[in-house]
Design a protein around this motif. Sequence first.
Motif, short mmCIF file in Angstrom:
data_model
loop_
_atom_site.label_atom_id
_atom_site.label_comp_id
_atom_site.label_asym_id
_atom_site.label_seq_id
_atom_site.Cartn_x
_atom_site.Cartn_y
_atom_site.Cartn_z
N ARG A 1 0.67 -1.33 -0.19
CA ARG A 1 -0.21 0.00 0.07
C ARG A 1 0.45 1.41 0.12
O ARG A 1 0.27 1.88 -0.83
N CYS B 1 2.66 1.69 -3.52
CA CYS B 1 1.62 2.88 -4.72
C CYS B 1 1.32 3.52 -4.47
O CYS B 1 0.91 4.42 -5.55
N GLY C 1 0.16 6.14 -6.94
CA GLY C 1 -1.37 5.09 -7.04
C GLY C 1 -2.44 5.29 -6.39
O GLY C 1 -2.30 6.09 -5.02
N ILE D 1 -5.45 3.52 -3.81
CA ILE D 1 -6.32 1.99 -3.50
C ILE D 1 -7.71 2.10 -4.39
O ILE D 1 -8.09 2.17 -3.68
N CYS E 1 -3.27 -1.52 -7.03
CA CYS E 1 -3.72 -0.62 -7.13
C CYS E 1 -3.16 0.22 -8.43
O CYS E 1 -2.81 -0.56 -9.50
N LEU F 1 -2.27 2.54 -11.36
CA LEU F 1 -1.54 3.59 -11.69
C LEU F 1 -1.56 4.28 -11.68
O LEU F 1 -2.33 4.63 -13.19
N THR G 1 -3.07 -1.51 -13.13
CA THR G 1 -3.27 -2.20 -12.06
C THR G 1 -2.28 -3.07 -11.83
O THR G 1 -1.43 -3.93 -12.02
N ILE H 1 -2.21 -5.54 -4.33
CA ILE H 1 -1.55 -5.16 -2.90
C ILE H 1 -1.54 -6.60 -2.45
O ILE H 1 -2.14 -7.43 -1.72
#
Length: 66
Positions: free
Chosen positions: A35, A38, A43, A45, A55, A57, A62, A65
């Motif tokens: 997390r 990310c 990015g 969540i 995540c 971006l 993606t 996680i």
Amino acid sequence: MRRILGLALAAATLAGVSAVGAVSAGAASSPNVSRDDCTAAGGQIVARPYAGEVCALPDGTTQPIT
């Protein structure tokens, strides 16, 4: 002359296909991110019902996680 151009075009096409395959393979084997990683990469969540969190971006990809 046409034969040389044809061979050059075929080589360029084959190189393009190889590059796409390499990029796809790299994307398929990308590691999971945390997390913190990310959010540090800019990015967001995103929670998906029954599928956990990913995540998202800024480049549109993606990653799962951990």
